[in-house]
Scaffold this motif. Structure first.
Motif, PDB file in Angstrom:
ATOM      1  N   SER A 156       0.847  -1.190   0.000  1.00 21.31           N
ATOM      2  CA  SER A 156       0.000   0.000   0.000  1.00 21.31           C
ATOM      3  C   SER A 156       0.883   1.240   0.000  1.00 21.31           C
ATOM      4  N   GLY A 157       0.775   2.029  -1.065  1.00 16.68           N
ATOM      5  CA  GLY A 157       1.586   3.248  -1.169  1.00 16.68           C
ATOM      6  C   GLY A 157       1.110   4.063  -2.354  1.00 16.68           C
ATOM      7  N   ASN A 158       2.022   4.765  -2.997  1.00 21.97           N
ATOM      8  CA  ASN A 158       1.727   5.515  -4.227  1.00 21.97           C
ATOM      9  C   ASN A 158       2.999   5.629  -5.037  1.00 21.97           C
ATOM     10  N   ILE A 159       2.917   5.319  -6.326  1.00 19.64           N
ATOM     11  CA  ILE A 159       4.101   5.393  -7.179  1.00 19.64           C
ATOM     12  C   ILE A 159       4.576   6.825  -7.300  1.00 19.64           C
ATOM     13  N   VAL A 160       3.656   7.753  -7.519  1.00 19.71           N
ATOM     14  CA  VAL A 160       3.972   9.190  -7.485  1.00 19.71           C
ATOM     15  C   VAL A 160       3.336   9.764  -6.233  1.00 19.71           C
ATOM     16  N   HIS A 161       4.156  10.375  -5.374  1.00 17.83           N
ATOM     17  CA  HIS A 161       3.639  10.873  -4.100  1.00 17.83           C
ATOM     18  C   HIS A 161       4.461  12.090  -3.682  1.00 17.83           C
ATOM     19  N   ASN A 162       3.963  13.258  -4.024  1.00 13.17           N
ATOM     20  CA  ASN A 162       4.621  14.495  -3.629  1.00 13.17           C
ATOM     21  C   ASN A 162       3.543  15.464  -3.149  1.00 13.17           C
ATOM     22  N   LEU A 163       3.264  15.413  -1.855  1.00 13.85           N
ATOM     23  CA  LEU A 163       2.182  16.222  -1.298  1.00 13.85           C
ATOM     24  C   LEU A 163       2.539  17.704  -1.226  1.00 13.85           C
ATOM     25  N   ARG A 164       3.821  18.021  -1.328  1.00 14.76           N
ATOM     26  CA  ARG A 164       4.249  19.420  -1.202  1.00 14.76           C
ATOM     27  C   ARG A 164       3.753  20.274  -2.364  1.00 14.76           C
ATOM     28  N   VAL A 165       3.537  19.648  -3.504  1.00 12.08           N
ATOM     29  CA  VAL A 165       3.163  20.433  -4.687  1.00 12.08           C
ATOM     30  C   VAL A 165       1.790  20.030  -5.221  1.00 12.08           C
ATOM     31  N   LEU A 166       0.955  19.438  -4.383  1.00 11.99           N
ATOM     32  CA  LEU A 166      -0.391  19.073  -4.813  1.00 11.99           C
ATOM     33  C   LEU A 166      -1.147  20.283  -5.342  1.00 11.99           C
ATOM     34  N   ASP A 167      -1.877  20.074  -6.420  1.00 10.25           N
ATOM     35  CA  ASP A 167      -2.742  21.110  -6.965  1.00 10.25           C
ATOM     36  C   ASP A 167      -4.124  20.941  -6.337  1.00 10.25           C
ATOM     37  N   TRP A 168      -4.371  21.682  -5.269  1.00 12.44           N
ATOM     38  CA  TRP A 168      -5.614  21.516  -4.504  1.00 12.44           C
ATOM     39  C   TRP A 168      -6.831  22.026  -5.283  1.00 12.44           C
ATOM     40  N   GLU A 169      -6.598  22.829  -6.309  1.00 13.64           N
ATOM     41  CA  GLU A 169      -7.715  23.429  -7.040  1.00 13.64           C
ATOM     42  C   GLU A 169      -8.148  22.620  -8.261  1.00 13.64           C
ATOM     43  N   ASN A 170      -7.307  21.680  -8.706  1.00 10.20           N
ATOM     44  CA  ASN A 170      -7.623  20.928  -9.926  1.00 10.20           C
ATOM     45  C   ASN A 170      -7.253  19.462  -9.743  1.00 10.20           C
ATOM     46  N   GLU A 171      -8.229  18.662  -9.371  1.00 12.15           N
ATOM     47  CA  GLU A 171      -7.974  17.233  -9.132  1.00 12.15           C
ATOM     48  C   GLU A 171      -7.532  16.514 -10.394  1.00 12.15           C
ATOM     49  N   ASN A 172      -7.907  17.028 -11.563  1.00  6.22           N
ATOM     50  CA  ASN A 172      -7.581  16.363 -12.824  1.00  6.22           C
ATOM     51  C   ASN A 172      -6.221  16.760 -13.397  1.00  6.22           C
ATOM     52  N   ASN A 173      -5.523  17.629 -12.711  1.00  2.00           N
ATOM     53  CA  ASN A 173      -4.210  18.043 -13.189  1.00  2.00           C
ATOM     54  C   ASN A 173      -3.214  16.888 -13.093  1.00  2.00           C
ATOM     55  N   GLU A 174      -2.310  16.820 -14.072  1.00  2.82           N
ATOM     56  CA  GLU A 174      -1.211  15.855 -14.049  1.00  2.82           C
ATOM     57  C   GLU A 174       0.059  16.587 -14.474  1.00  2.82           C
ATOM     58  N   TYR A 175       0.987  16.783 -13.543  1.00  3.76           N
ATOM     59  CA  TYR A 175       2.236  17.433 -13.916  1.00  3.76           C
ATOM     60  C   TYR A 175       3.003  16.551 -14.903  1.00  3.76           C
ATOM     61  N   ASP A 176       3.717  17.181 -15.816  1.00  5.55           N
ATOM     62  CA  ASP A 176       4.433  16.426 -16.843  1.00  5.55           C
ATOM     63  C   ASP A 176       5.440  15.452 -16.225  1.00  5.55           C
ATOM     64  N   TRP A 177       6.181  15.898 -15.208  1.00  3.09           N
ATOM     65  CA  TRP A 177       7.180  15.020 -14.602  1.00  3.09           C
ATOM     66  C   TRP A 177       6.541  13.825 -13.912  1.00  3.09           C
ATOM     67  N   ALA A 178       5.330  14.023 -13.363  1.00  2.00           N
ATOM     68  CA  ALA A 178       4.618  12.908 -12.731  1.00  2.00           C
ATOM     69  C   ALA A 178       4.152  11.913 -13.785  1.00  2.00           C
ATOM     70  N   LYS A 179       3.619  12.406 -14.903  1.00  4.18           N
ATOM     71  CA  LYS A 179       3.190  11.530 -15.992  1.00  4.18           C
ATOM     72  C   LYS A 179       4.382  10.757 -16.559  1.00  4.18           C
ATOM     73  N   ASN A 180       5.496  11.451 -16.739  1.00  2.00           N
ATOM     74  CA  ASN A 180       6.684  10.800 -17.303  1.00  2.00           C
ATOM     75  C   ASN A 180       7.174   9.672 -16.403  1.00  2.00           C
ATOM     76  N   PHE A 181       7.233   9.960 -15.104  1.00  3.87           N
ATOM     77  CA  PHE A 181       7.727   8.952 -14.161  1.00  3.87           C
ATOM     78  C   PHE A 181       6.768   7.773 -14.092  1.00  3.87           C
ATOM     79  N   ARG A 182       5.478   8.054 -13.975  1.00  3.85           N
ATOM     80  CA  ARG A 182       4.474   6.993 -13.914  1.00  3.85           C
ATOM     81  C   ARG A 182       4.532   6.104 -15.157  1.00  3.85           C
ATOM     82  N   GLN A 183       4.677   6.732 -16.330  1.00  2.00           N
ATOM     83  CA  GLN A 183       4.726   5.978 -17.578  1.00  2.00           C
ATOM     84  C   GLN A 183       5.971   5.096 -17.638  1.00  2.00           C
ATOM     85  N   ARG A 184       7.099   5.618 -17.191  1.00  2.00           N
ATOM     86  CA  ARG A 184       8.324   4.823 -17.224  1.00  2.00           C
ATOM     87  C   ARG A 184       8.223   3.646 -16.264  1.00  2.00           C
ATOM     88  N   VAL A 185       7.647   3.873 -15.092  1.00  2.00           N
ATOM     89  CA  VAL A 185       7.436   2.767 -14.149  1.00  2.00           C
ATOM     90  C   VAL A 185       6.547   1.710 -14.786  1.00  2.00           C
TER      91      VAL A 185
END
Length: 253
Positions: A156-185
């Motif tokens: 139980s965890g999260n592959i991408v987990h960076n709470l410091r930079v969460l976009d609290w206003e847009n749940e559907n946002n995906e930062y490019d670096w997060a997408k890149n890392f998730r895709q490579r994993v």
């Protein structure tokens, strides 16, 4: 029947008391799966050594802050199992026994959906802050044999987990670096490139931002070690609020 291995992207503790697309998929993942016990590795138990719960009835740990009162009344009254604990200790005698540790929200927030009756023994293993990703991988390999003995291994965890930079206003946002890392994993998982996943910290800025502390990524590595290169199913593969991935992975023969 040989049990699968599951890594669950647990996201917010609020998922424990919500019915949403993610929690519904957690239920679907274990449909027709009837383990005799669950070996749980949660991002929210990190200790100085690899430890194992040995008390019969672990208490609830509400290790989160600032949430609605309802979340602090959730009860998941599972118990451990002496036989399974002894089996774990026979496999890895260096495990430190912990007879006071309860179930943290990384465990109960997902199990309350996956096995709501709380009638299957749950034994937790800790992560080890002094151990490398390779050592966590070897931990998973050590317990791979339990799958043939009816034990479901769940991380139980999260592959991408960076709470410091969460976009609290847009749940559907995906930062490019997060997408890149998730895709490579994901690509490494599909192609069974275990070494690449273990050495994720060498991937540069995408990895630094996506795994700004390792405890939410390491349960994936433990599960990877237990997977024996079985077939991979990736689901709930969505990033929310920019920097929190809900990706789940199931390895099955």
């Amino acid at each position: 029947m040989r049990m699968p291995v599951c890594f669950i992207g647990h996201g917010s503790p609020m998922n424990a008391i919500e019915n949403n697309i993610f929690t519904k998929q957690w239920k679907n993942l274990i449909e027709n799966i009837h383990p005799k016990a669950i070996l749980m590795i949660s991002a929210h138990w990190v200790s100085d050594k690899f430890e194992i719960t040995t008390n019969l009835y672990p208490k609830m740990i509400y290790d989160m802050f600032g949430f609605p009162d309802q979340l602090y009344t959730v009860d998941y009254p599972a118990h451990t199992d002496k036989t399974i604990i002894e089996r774990c200790l026979s496999i890895l005698p260096t495990l430190k026994e912990n007879n006071i540790r309860g179930y943290d929200h990384g465990a109960w927030s997902i199990l309350i959906h996956m096995f709501p009756n709380a009638d299957i023994p749950v034994i937790q293993l800790s992560l080890n802050r002094n151990a490398s990703p390779q050592e966590h991988y070897e931990l998973g390999k050590s317990f791979q044999i339990l799958r043939d003995e009816g034990v479901l291994i769940v991380g139980s965890g999260n592959i991408v987990h960076n709470l410091r930079v969460l976009d609290w206003e847009n749940e559907n946002n995906e930062y490019d670096w997060a997408k890149n890392f998730r895709q490579r994993v994901n690509e490494c998982l599909i192609h069974h490139e275990d070494e690449q996943l273990i050495e994720y910290s060498q991937w540069g800025n995408d990895a630094i931002l996506s795994v700004n502390s390792s405890e939410h990524y390491l349960p994936l590595i433990v599960c990877l070690g237990a997977s024996n290169h079985d077939s991979v199913l990736i689901t709930n593969d969505k990033i929310i609020s920019g920097s929190l991935s809900m990706t789940c992975v199931v390895w099955n023969k």
